[in-house]
Design a protein around this motif. Sequence first.
Motif, mmCIF file in Angstrom:
data_model
loop_
_atom_site.group_PDB
_atom_site.id
_atom_site.type_symbol
_atom_site.label_atom_id
_atom_site.label_comp_id
_atom_site.label_asym_id
_atom_site.label_seq_id
_atom_site.Cartn_x
_atom_site.Cartn_y
_atom_site.Cartn_z
ATOM 1 N N ILE A 354 18.550 -32.839 91.059
ATOM 2 C CA ILE A 354 18.690 -31.704 89.685
ATOM 3 C C ILE A 354 18.697 -30.377 90.099
ATOM 4 O O ILE A 354 18.310 -29.964 91.459
ATOM 5 N N SER A 355 19.900 -29.721 89.610
ATOM 6 C CA SER A 355 20.575 -28.413 90.185
ATOM 7 C C SER A 355 20.599 -27.529 89.038
ATOM 8 O O SER A 355 20.354 -27.822 87.780
ATOM 9 N N ASN A 356 20.727 -26.156 89.212
ATOM 10 C CA ASN A 356 20.725 -25.112 88.477
ATOM 11 C C ASN A 356 19.520 -24.406 87.961
ATOM 12 O O ASN A 356 19.442 -23.814 87.108
ATOM 13 N N LEU A 357 18.387 -25.113 88.335
ATOM 14 C CA LEU A 357 17.088 -24.555 87.518
ATOM 15 C C LEU A 357 17.082 -22.999 87.940
ATOM 16 O O LEU A 357 16.395 -22.473 87.083
ATOM 17 N N GLU A 358 17.372 -22.600 89.017
ATOM 18 C CA GLU A 358 17.174 -21.073 89.197
ATOM 19 C C GLU A 358 18.163 -20.277 88.259
ATOM 20 O O GLU A 358 17.789 -19.275 88.232
ATOM 21 N N LYS A 359 18.888 -20.801 87.625
ATOM 22 C CA LYS A 359 19.747 -19.863 86.593
ATOM 23 C C LYS A 359 18.968 -19.909 85.248
ATOM 24 O O LYS A 359 19.755 -19.289 84.312
ATOM 25 N N ILE A 360 18.269 -20.967 85.124
ATOM 26 C CA ILE A 360 17.382 -20.627 83.917
ATOM 27 C C ILE A 360 16.237 -19.596 83.804
ATOM 28 O O ILE A 360 15.250 -19.587 84.692
ATOM 29 N N GLU A 361 16.626 -18.344 82.910
ATOM 30 C CA GLU A 361 15.802 -17.352 83.011
ATOM 31 C C GLU A 361 14.820 -17.236 81.937
ATOM 32 O O GLU A 361 13.846 -16.368 81.926
ATOM 33 N N ASP A 362 15.342 -17.545 80.710
ATOM 34 C CA ASP A 362 14.865 -17.447 79.452
ATOM 35 C C ASP A 362 13.824 -18.510 79.062
ATOM 36 O O ASP A 362 13.729 -18.352 77.583
ATOM 37 N N ALA A 363 13.420 -19.466 79.763
ATOM 38 C CA ALA A 363 12.531 -20.601 79.055
ATOM 39 C C ALA A 363 11.685 -20.854 80.212
ATOM 40 O O ALA A 363 11.823 -20.777 81.461
ATOM 41 N N PHE A 364 10.415 -21.504 79.955
ATOM 42 C CA PHE A 364 9.417 -21.958 80.786
ATOM 43 C C PHE A 364 10.140 -23.301 81.074
ATOM 44 O O PHE A 364 10.650 -24.171 80.282
ATOM 45 N N ILE A 365 10.055 -23.773 82.315
ATOM 46 C CA ILE A 365 10.098 -25.024 82.927
ATOM 47 C C ILE A 365 8.972 -25.657 83.138
ATOM 48 O O ILE A 365 8.409 -25.313 84.017
ATOM 49 N N PHE A 366 8.881 -26.921 82.593
ATOM 50 C CA PHE A 366 7.845 -27.810 82.747
ATOM 51 C C PHE A 366 8.331 -29.160 83.240
ATOM 52 O O PHE A 366 9.124 -29.647 82.471
ATOM 53 N N HIS A 367 7.962 -29.432 84.724
ATOM 54 C CA HIS A 367 8.467 -30.924 85.084
ATOM 55 C C HIS A 367 7.677 -31.901 84.608
ATOM 56 O O HIS A 367 6.455 -31.819 84.217
ATOM 57 N N ALA A 368 8.347 -32.960 84.260
ATOM 58 C CA ALA A 368 7.615 -34.159 83.891
ATOM 59 C C ALA A 368 7.934 -35.361 84.681
ATOM 60 O O ALA A 368 7.272 -35.591 85.801
ATOM 61 N N LYS A 400 17.088 -20.484 73.115
ATOM 62 C CA LYS A 400 16.564 -20.510 74.729
ATOM 63 C C LYS A 400 16.402 -21.850 75.283
ATOM 64 O O LYS A 400 16.388 -22.067 76.260
ATOM 65 N N SER A 401 15.610 -22.683 74.178
ATOM 66 C CA SER A 401 15.188 -23.833 74.775
ATOM 67 C C SER A 401 16.526 -24.588 75.148
ATOM 68 O O SER A 401 16.651 -25.326 76.173
ATOM 69 N N GLN A 402 17.402 -24.571 74.172
ATOM 70 C CA GLN A 402 18.821 -25.330 74.169
ATOM 71 C C GLN A 402 19.287 -25.151 75.315
ATOM 72 O O GLN A 402 20.188 -25.672 76.056
ATOM 73 N N LYS A 403 19.407 -23.673 75.611
ATOM 74 C CA LYS A 403 20.328 -23.164 76.748
ATOM 75 C C LYS A 403 19.888 -23.594 77.983
ATOM 76 O O LYS A 403 20.543 -24.084 78.928
ATOM 77 N N ALA A 404 18.601 -23.796 78.279
ATOM 78 C CA ALA A 404 18.068 -24.005 79.371
ATOM 79 C C ALA A 404 18.307 -25.645 79.693
ATOM 80 O O ALA A 404 18.652 -26.053 80.664
ATOM 81 N N ALA A 405 18.427 -26.451 78.660
ATOM 82 C CA ALA A 405 18.590 -27.575 78.673
ATOM 83 C C ALA A 405 20.110 -28.122 78.975
ATOM 84 O O ALA A 405 20.316 -29.194 79.543
ATOM 85 N N ILE A 406 20.998 -27.158 78.661
ATOM 86 C CA ILE A 406 22.156 -27.176 78.765
ATOM 87 C C ILE A 406 22.674 -27.037 80.384
ATOM 88 O O ILE A 406 23.421 -27.504 81.066
ATOM 89 N N THR A 407 21.724 -25.758 80.656
ATOM 90 C CA THR A 407 22.150 -25.261 81.953
ATOM 91 C C THR A 407 21.565 -26.284 83.188
ATOM 92 O O THR A 407 22.298 -26.431 84.142
#
Length: 428
Positions: A354-368, A400-407
């Motif tokens: 999984i990459s690009n997580l550092e580019k997600i700024e506008d959403a909370f990231i919850f690992h599953a 915001k949620s969709q943008k993170a999922a795309i990123t």
Amino acid sequence: MNVLILGSGGREHAFAWKISQSNLLSHLFIAPGNPGTANVGTNLAVGVTDFEGIVAAIRAHNIELVIVGPEEPLVRGIRNFIESQPDLQHVGIVGPGSDGAQLEGSKDFSKNFMHTYGIPTAASKTFTKETIEEGLLYLEEQSLPIVLKADGLAAGKGVIIAQSLQEAKDALEEMLLESKFGAASEKVIIEQFLRGIELSVFVLTDGENYVVLPEAKDYKRIGDNDEGLNTGGMGAVSPVPFATAKFMELVKTKVIDPTLHGLNAENIKYQGFIFIGLMNHEGEPYVIEYNARMGDPETEVVLPRIESDFLSLLIASSNGTLSEQVLQISSQYAVTTMVVAGGYPENYRKGDVISNLEKIEDAFIFHAGTQEKEGEIITSGGRVMAFTGTSNTLENAIQKSQKAAITAKYEGKNFRRDIGLDVLRFKN
Ligand code: AMP
Ligand code: GLY
């Protein structure tokens, strides 16, 4: 206070994230946790049904509060096991004993409970291998579609909505005679189909008093517009506009109060979450199911909206002082989108980087379903991560949620593009 969370999904990462903000916390442990929970606490290599390992961890780390994430350890009696240890009498537990967990662990139990205490639910009858002939005849008298449910835990898969009599009969035979869901389908509940809009309501109780947490709507099917196979949940939204004050008052008087009354009448001490899956059928609430835990991914939208100290609420649930607590809820919208592994909910890919997580700024990231391997985060489960956007408007929270999922990037990634859109249409 040292706290231990049991579980390893997005729900438990959201718990860990929220609890780590509390001034009451000394040290947070998660068993077994995931790479996300490792950022806010210490992961312990102990499984959720390894009861000996769990009590050893409680002793080794001076744990004073245990929060049980998933249903399996609850149904198997993790509370009873901890309570049976003479030296662990001071440990608070969020989650019912095996008796209360029957609300989720046995649909036959929960239907009888609802019928006994006058809680509105679909009409139903339970059948076993011995009464299958009666069950087949009963099916002939019912209108279609008709719902068949395995009695026991079946990882969210034990429900069949049959559109034809033949389909219903085949399903009943497969469940009772061919053990389609293993021991879980030794009993099958045949239930009337209810039309309406679904809603998830979450109650935290200390056995006597309770608070109602923010409600949520879950998206269970794999595909946009609710098409395709059922999953553990592909996204969630909170608040839900059709959960009006009037409807929620009906939920309180017709469902929550009688549920707590029933638990007390049955001598079931219940300290923990009750997740009530409801159908709004012509303005009236009907219980579709109870769960003895929080929902996943609902937790990923419920917790970001809680402004009060969440750990303080959990401690109060475990020691009977919930009446002294005030629950403050933000009026913001929260929307979460789950990204899942290619193939899920059938056989799915694992081990993709999984990459690009550092580019997600506008959403909370919850690992599953993730793991760390040689410094990289890789996919390890069907539901990989949940991205929660919050905002004063539903439109922005969705975006915001969709943008993170795309990123976020990994091979085989899949997610729903329509989380929250139906709610937006309903609102406008
Ligand atoms: P459950 O595992 O009980 O949550 O059921 C899974 C899904 O099946 C629910 O979320 C509903 O969408 C649907 N369902 C269950 N029971 C009924 C019912 N009696 N009428 C209509 N839909 C139902
Ligand atoms: N998202 C539904 C559940 O947690 O059961």
